[in-house]
Design an enzyme around this catalytic site. Structure first.
Site: not given
Ligand code: AGP
Length: 606
Positions: A2, A27, A73, A97-98, A476, A480, A483, A499, A601
């Site tokens: 958050c 966030r 969040w 936040n937490g 990766e 991308k 997500e 397989h 994020k």
């Molecule tokens: C990637 O686009 C995502 N936002 C997510 O997978 C991210 O890489 C992951 O949460 C790790 O975050 P960090 O690098 O801040 O630890």
């Protein structure tokens, strides 16, 4: 997870809080709310969904100079107005936040005195603070006791009804920055919310308490004595948190990649000489094994780096998911280097994996973007990736900066071990200039990615296949695509497809093949042809060198051709086009590119 913010000053607090929440919205964007002082009374407004909904609900006539705010969040309780923050219990209003881990037990004790409206852990913390304040009649004592009783992660902004023009703050594990500028005082989950006012900030240690009112910003240590704190300076500018004319932060941040590469050269490679890295990174001679740990894209950067450490530095390297590593059996090895990769530096699983590695007496190195973040502060050593603030939830420039720093580290280790001469190392480093030039060409000529995206954006499924380092790049690229476009995409080791998973390939199934390693290119191409035989729509991503070998064999439907640079940096210029492809697929689908559903994020919860 958050975002929290707090303000006491001379400006309209509603405006400061709302613009701060907008800067923190990446966030979490399930709901938002503010609480502010109107003529000695705390007024709370909260709305489900984006900050925009909240902004519309605010009465512009309310005059206020003090308040706290939150963008959520959801962890405990569905995204709705009741579970939205701020929460008010007794004489206390709070944003958080937490995650409070012992909130059930606390709730059972407090139930005798309080009734709870929401499903949240935060409301329980609010009741606890109120009961401790009633008991001790002293706010600092109540907050100190709170830090002793609560377990889990938290950053709190707190207002007491009998002191509506003052904000208190405490934190543990969750990030919090504080600042003051010309009688304006701020708390926020990260610098993005404060940058419009100042780039000078303070950090609050666990067990410390902060108090903000019109007289000033005060810090108390564990004995509740007032302490002085050193200011930190954020190097970046307000530009970092502005879109600067781009439609989305993701596109802006992809276009920032060449600037990030130049930052890294300016800071760590001023002479483009391997001895620069010895000076800036230090020595890693003593290590004979590496474990790389991360989550999501950070983990994927580790998978790419494994190839560099093993092929260039000849060091056996394991790559671990942080959420798995923290609960697995550890075979500690004094000559082992544990590398923690994290853009935010706050990801809970990676932070706990770091602590586990340290408990097992292993040396830890943080590869981090956010300055002074928890993982950066707790790692034995940290190398900052200098990507600047990254706002879009889907990482782009930070991921590539992680890959570049790790490739430089592998080159340094190879040089230290005498496996690469100074001349050979500097020959690799010279190619960084080419990487910047080619990346500029890629981002400026993105028509071709738009054209391909137009042909595939309606797909339900797609596959990314490759071998070795290309498989790591597929991981990766697939994440991308998934997500931000919500297309079900899978990355697959090309040799593995037959397989089982090849049964999913049918007419026009999109298969994106990444082929950059010329030693195994023919193998991956055979696997692509196996899917072709089942009707797949192949998009080939390869280098000009490999293309020369195959140009007469048009087995693919689309091709993305990338110039060759040293294999050490080839991953960088292969990835940018794939980031653009995902961006345009999501754009044509009309998705919320910067704030994809259900994501945030920085994942500060387990
Ligand atoms: C990637 O686009 C995502 N936002 C997510 O997978 C991210 O890489 C992951 O949460 C790790 O975050 P960090 O690098 O801040 O630890």
């Amino acid at each position: 997870m958050c975002g929290i913010i707090g303000y006491v000053g001379r400006q309209d607090a509603k405006e400061v809080l709302i613009s701060g929440l907008k800067a923190l919205e990446y966030r979490g964007y399930d709901s938002s709310g503010i609480a502010f002082n109107v003529k000695g009374k705390i007024k709370i407004i909260k709305k489900e969904g984006k900050v925009l909904n909240l902004e519309k609900a605010i009465d512009k006539n309310d005059t206020t100079f003090e308040g706290i705010g939150h963008t959520r969040w959801a962890t405990h309780g569905i995204p709705n107005e009741i579970n939205a923050h701020p929460h008010h219990v007794g004489n206390v209003t709070i944003v958080h936040n937490g995650i409070i881990e012992n909130y059930i037990e606390l709730k059972n004790n407090l139930k005798k005195k309080y009734s709870f409206q929401s499903e949240t852990d935060t409301e329980v913390a609010c009741a606890l603070i109120d009961s401790l304040y009633q008991e001790n009649k002293d706010k600092l004592v109540a907050l100190k006791k709170t830090t002793e009783i609560i377990t889990g992660s938290y950053a709190f902004g707190i207002i007491f009804d009998d002191e509506p023009d003052t904000i208190y703050a405490i934190r543990k594990d969750s990030p919090l920055v504080l600042a003051e500028k010309e009688n304006n005082f701020f708390i926020a989950s990260d610098i993005a919310a404060i940058l419009p006012y100042t780039n000078h900030y303070y950090l609050l240690k666990e067990g410390e308490i902060a108090k903000l009112n019109h007289d000033g910003l005060y810090f108390y240590n564990n004995d509740l004595s007032i302490i002085k704190k050193d200011e930190n300076i954020y190097e970046g500018t307000l530009d970092d948190v502005m879109k600067n004319g781009y439609d989305h932060f993701m596109l802006k941040e992809i276009n920032d990649e060449t600037k990030v590469y130049q930052n890294i050269i300016n800071s760590y490679l001023p002479n483009l000489d391997i001895t620069d890295l010895e000076k800036h990174f230090g020595s890693f001679k003593k290590y004979d094994h590496i474990t790389i740990i991360g989550c999501g894209s950070a983990y994927h950067a580790g998978l790419v780096a494994k190839n560099y450490f093993e092929n260039y530095a000849n060091i056996p390297t394991d790559v671990e998911l942080a959420s798995e590593y923290r609960y697995k059996k550890i075979f500690s090895n004094r000559k082992e280097l544990v590398i923690l990769i994290s853009q935010s530096g706050e990801t809970a699983d990676t932070l706990e994996a770091l602590r586990k590695a340290k408990e097992n007496n292993m040396d830890t190195l943080g590869i981090i973007n956010v300055l002074s973040s928890s993982i950066a502060r707790e790692s034995d050593k940290v190398i900052y990736i200098l990507a600047g603030v990254e706002i879009a939830v889907a990482t782009t420039k930070a991921y590539l900066a992680q890959v570049l720093i790790l490739s430089l580290l592998a080159l340094l280790m190879s040089y230290e071990k005498g496996l690469t001469t100074k001349e050979e190392a500097n020959k690799h480093l010279k190619d960084l200039k080419k990487v910047i030039d080619i990346t500029k060409l890629i981002v400026n000529d993105n028509q071709k990615y738009q054209l391909i995206a137009k042909k595939i954006y309606n797909e339900k499924d797609m596959f990314f296949i490759g071998r070795g380092i290309d498989y790591a790049l597929c991981m990766e690229a697939s994440l991308k695509m998934k997500e931000i476009s919500y297309i079900h995409s899978e990355a697959y080791a090309a040799g593995e497809l037959k397989h089982g998973t090849i049964s999913l390939i049918e007419d026009n199934t999109v298969v994106i093949g990444i082929v950059t390693d010329k030693n195994i290119a023919s193998k991956t191409i055979s696997n692509l042809k196996e899917t072709k035989a089942r009707g797949s729509n192949i998009i080939l991503v390869t280098t000009s060198e490999i293309y020369e070998e195959i140009k007469t064999d048009k087995f693919y439907n689309e091709i993305i051709l990338i110039d060759n640079v040293t294999p050490l940096f080839q991953s960088l210029i292969i990835t940018t086009p794939l980031q653009l492809l995902s961006y345009y697929v999501a754009l044509y689908k009309g998705e919320n590119i910067d704030q994809p559903r259900n994501l945030a994020k920085s994942v500060t919860v387990e």
